[in-house]
Design a protein around this motif. Structure first.
Motif, short mmCIF file in Angstrom:
data_model
loop_
_atom_site.label_atom_id
_atom_site.label_comp_id
_atom_site.label_asym_id
_atom_site.label_seq_id
_atom_site.Cartn_x
_atom_site.Cartn_y
_atom_site.Cartn_z
N ASN A 132 14.80 11.61 -1.23
CA ASN A 132 14.83 12.04 0.18
C ASN A 132 16.15 11.66 0.82
O ASN A 132 16.69 12.39 1.65
CB ASN A 132 13.70 11.36 0.97
N TYR A 133 16.64 10.49 0.44
CA TYR A 133 17.90 10.01 1.02
C TYR A 133 19.07 10.84 0.49
O TYR A 133 19.98 11.21 1.24
CB TYR A 133 18.08 8.52 0.72
N ALA A 134 19.04 11.13 -0.82
CA ALA A 134 20.11 11.94 -1.42
C ALA A 134 20.21 13.28 -0.70
O ALA A 134 21.30 13.77 -0.39
CB ALA A 134 19.84 12.14 -2.91
N ARG A 171 0.83 -1.20 0.00
CA ARG A 171 0.00 0.00 0.00
C ARG A 171 0.87 1.25 0.00
O ARG A 171 0.65 2.20 -0.75
CB ARG A 171 -0.95 0.00 1.20
N ARG A 172 1.91 1.24 0.84
CA ARG A 172 2.79 2.41 0.89
C ARG A 172 3.51 2.61 -0.44
O ARG A 172 3.72 3.74 -0.87
CB ARG A 172 3.79 2.25 2.04
N PHE A 173 3.85 1.51 -1.10
CA PHE A 173 4.52 1.61 -2.40
C PHE A 173 3.61 2.29 -3.42
O PHE A 173 4.04 3.12 -4.20
CB PHE A 173 4.90 0.20 -2.87
N PRO A 191 5.63 7.37 6.93
CA PRO A 191 4.76 6.54 7.79
C PRO A 191 5.31 5.12 7.93
O PRO A 191 4.97 4.23 7.15
CB PRO A 191 3.41 6.56 7.06
N GLY A 192 6.17 4.92 8.90
CA GLY A 192 6.83 3.63 9.09
C GLY A 192 5.86 2.54 9.50
O GLY A 192 4.95 2.76 10.30
N ILE A 193 6.07 1.34 8.97
CA ILE A 193 5.24 0.20 9.35
C ILE A 193 5.66 -0.28 10.73
O ILE A 193 4.84 -0.73 11.53
CB ILE A 193 5.34 -0.90 8.26
N THR A 194 6.95 -0.14 11.05
CA THR A 194 7.41 -0.47 12.39
C THR A 194 6.79 0.51 13.39
O THR A 194 6.31 0.11 14.45
CB THR A 194 8.95 -0.39 12.47
N ARG A 195 6.76 1.78 13.04
CA ARG A 195 6.13 2.81 13.88
C ARG A 195 4.68 2.46 14.16
O ARG A 195 4.23 2.45 15.32
CB ARG A 195 6.23 4.18 13.16
N ALA A 253 14.78 4.64 18.14
CA ALA A 253 14.48 4.77 16.72
C ALA A 253 13.93 3.44 16.25
O ALA A 253 14.23 2.40 16.84
CB ALA A 253 15.73 5.12 15.96
N CYS A 254 13.08 3.46 15.20
CA CYS A 254 12.54 2.20 14.71
C CYS A 254 12.36 2.21 13.20
O CYS A 254 12.07 3.23 12.59
CB CYS A 254 11.22 1.89 15.40
N GLY A 255 12.57 1.04 12.61
CA GLY A 255 12.40 0.85 11.17
C GLY A 255 12.69 -0.60 10.85
O GLY A 255 13.21 -1.32 11.70
N THR A 256 12.36 -1.03 9.65
CA THR A 256 12.53 -2.43 9.29
C THR A 256 13.99 -2.89 9.43
O THR A 256 14.25 -3.96 9.97
CB THR A 256 12.06 -2.65 7.83
N GLU A 275 11.37 15.50 13.79
CA GLU A 275 10.60 14.73 12.80
C GLU A 275 10.97 13.25 12.85
O GLU A 275 10.22 12.44 13.32
CB GLU A 275 10.78 15.33 11.41
N GLU A 276 12.15 12.92 12.35
CA GLU A 276 12.57 11.51 12.36
C GLU A 276 14.04 11.43 12.04
O GLU A 276 14.71 12.45 11.87
CB GLU A 276 11.74 10.70 11.36
N LEU A 277 14.56 10.19 11.95
CA LEU A 277 15.94 9.99 11.55
C LEU A 277 15.99 9.85 10.02
O LEU A 277 14.94 9.83 9.38
CB LEU A 277 16.52 8.76 12.25
N GLY A 278 17.17 9.70 9.47
CA GLY A 278 17.29 9.58 8.00
C GLY A 278 16.46 8.44 7.44
O GLY A 278 15.90 8.56 6.35
N GLY A 279 16.37 7.34 8.16
CA GLY A 279 15.60 6.20 7.66
C GLY A 279 14.84 5.49 8.75
O GLY A 279 14.50 4.31 8.62
N MET A 280 14.57 6.18 9.85
CA MET A 280 13.86 5.57 10.97
C MET A 280 12.97 6.59 11.66
O MET A 280 13.31 7.77 11.72
CB MET A 280 14.85 5.02 12.00
N ASN A 281 11.87 6.12 12.23
CA ASN A 281 11.01 6.98 13.04
C ASN A 281 11.53 6.99 14.48
O ASN A 281 12.39 6.19 14.83
CB ASN A 281 9.57 6.49 12.98
N VAL A 282 10.99 7.90 15.28
CA VAL A 282 11.53 8.05 16.64
C VAL A 282 10.41 8.06 17.70
O VAL A 282 9.31 8.58 17.44
CB VAL A 282 12.44 9.31 16.72
C1 LIG Z 1 11.66 3.28 5.53
C2 LIG Z 1 11.73 4.47 6.41
C3 LIG Z 1 11.32 4.43 7.76
C4 LIG Z 1 10.87 3.17 8.45
O1 LIG Z 1 9.78 2.55 7.85
P1 LIG Z 1 9.46 1.03 8.17
O2 LIG Z 1 8.24 0.74 7.38
O3 LIG Z 1 9.25 0.92 9.62
O4 LIG Z 1 10.65 0.25 7.72
C5 LIG Z 1 11.35 5.60 8.49
N1 LIG Z 1 11.79 6.76 7.96
C6 LIG Z 1 12.22 6.83 6.67
C7 LIG Z 1 12.69 8.13 6.15
C8 LIG Z 1 12.21 5.69 5.86
O5 LIG Z 1 12.64 5.77 4.61
#
Ligand SMILES: *Cc1c(COP(=O)(O)O)cnc(C)c1O
Length: 374
Positions: free
Chosen positions: A208-210, A101-103, A266-270, A308-311, A239-246
């Motif tokens: 966003n990462y760049a 869905r997020r994709f 919107p992280g799925i781990t979050r 912090a949390c993320g996949t 807000e959040e980390l580069g690739g993780m929510n907080v």
């Molecule tokens: C992927 C990502 C997350 C974490 O998302 P999950 O679905 O939990 O893996 C958080 N922040 C950013 C900027 C991301 O790209």
């Protein structure tokens, strides 16, 4: 039902797959994102034709023109998910439909075609099944699956491309942070931001990462593992980390996390942690929180833990916070009690070691799995 739902995957197995004993060597302490499994899945999209040419084949380089649109205008999105070897050698994914869905939502934001969610999940399952020997069994290890899509049309000009390639690759991974330490140190960037209101912060796109790499470089130079980004308008709100929510743990036992107002991914781990915590009777406030409040609350003891949390890293404690004018510690600088409990519960559910009252764990059907390997 549209024709898109009837996509058939053509499977052309690798003519000389990596031998099992060689895979076993690769699965010992894999460095994140360096070693990839034998196959890949691709699906093409062309204007007028839609999705077509779904294929599972040996992983190989793409052939693209120097004028390939993604190289100039960055229409690219991705996902990150994990496949686990559970009990009784069952293979599972964690909430793959949420990634699907997020994709689709990321695609919509980036003016790209939306892959039907069922097709996304099937593509991931196809790759995990054919490369199931690549799923590590060690504690904390898994097969990281990376679905992505990019504009593949050859043209220069500013408009949405008319051709795209969707692809899925996978790599065996161990723990995300090399050191395996119990808490990380973060750098709070007061100069750079990753997402502005109206921008692409809620889409999982490479751009966003760049945009955030320069802050990550700054963080590394200061001995920090990750960057904490503040809001673009006021440089004030976390807000959040580069690739993780907080998340923040308050001294009354409640959790606090910044709300999803369009600039945060919107992280799925979050989402899973919020649901899990509320299920356990923990109060979760999705409420804005400033850097100044965080610092004051860490000093006063009102904030007892931060994680912090993320996949990729699942749940990781933040022990130390550095910023332009100083630094402060959270709790005793290590992993706090609630952080540890949440990490244990979530990974327990993901790995099939604890009951899953939410229906998050998605098992692959054994019918298609050869039982002579894994
Ligand atoms: C992927 C990502 C997350 C974490 O998302 P999950 O679905 O939990 O893996 C958080 N922040 C950013 C900027 C991301 O790209």
């Amino acid at each position: 039902m549209s024709a898109e739902n009837q996509l058939r995957f053509v499977v052309e197995p690798h003519p000389s797959p990596t031998p099992i004993d060689q895979i076993a060597i690769e699965l010992v302490n894999p460095v994140f994102g360096r070693v990839f499994s034998d196959h890949m899945v691709t699906i093409r999209w062309t204007e007028g034709m839609g999705w077509h040419d779904a294929k599972v084949e040996a992983r190989r380089p793409f052939e693209i023109e120097p004028s390939c649109s993604v190289l100039h205008y960055a229409q690219e999105i991705f996902e990150g998910m994990k496949a686990y070897h559970g009990e009784e050698s069952k293979i599972s994914l964690f909430r793959p439909r949420a990634n699907a869905r997020r994709f689709r939502e990321s695609a919509e934001r980036m003016s790209m075609p939306q892959l039907p969610e069922a097709t996304f999940v099937e593509a991931v399952e196809q790759l995990v099944e054919i490369d199931r020997a690549w799923i590590p069994t060690a504690e904390g290890a898994s097969l990281y699956v990376r679905p992505f899509m990019f504009a593949s049309e050859s043209f220069l000009g500013v408009r949405a491309a008319r051709e795209y390639i969707f692809c899925v690759i996978a790599c065996p991974v161990g723990p995300y942070f090399k050191s395996g330490k119990s808490a990380v140190t973060v750098w709070v960037s007061d100069q750079y931001t990753r997402a502005a209101p109206g921008g692409t912060g809620a889409a999982k796109c490479g751009g966003n990462y760049a945009a955030g790499l320069i802050a990550q470089t700054e963080a590394s130079a200061r001995g920090c593992d990750q960057v904490v980004f503040l809001d673009a308008a006021q440089h004030k709100w976390i807000e959040e980390l580069g690739g993780m929510n907080v998340f923040f743990v308050m001294d009354d036992g409640s959790l606090r996390t910044p709300p999803l107002l369009g600039t945060i991914l919107p992280g799925i781990t979050r989402a899973s942690i919020i649901e899990l915590a509320r299920h356990e009777g923990i109060v979760v406030d999705e409420a804005p929180y400033t850097f100044v409040e965080w610092q004051a609350d860490a000093f006063s003891g009102r904030v007892t833990e931060t994680f912090a949390c993320g996949t990729a890293a699942v749940v990781t404690a933040i022990g130390q916070v550095r910023h332009a004018t100083g630094e402060f510690r959270i709790g005793d600088g290590g992993e706090g009690t609630l952080t540890q409990q949440i990490r244990t519960k979530l990974t327990g559910i993901q790995r099939g070691k604890m009951t899953d009252p939410f229906g998050w764990v998605h098992y692959l059907s054994r019918a298609n799995c050869p039982n002579n390997i894994g």
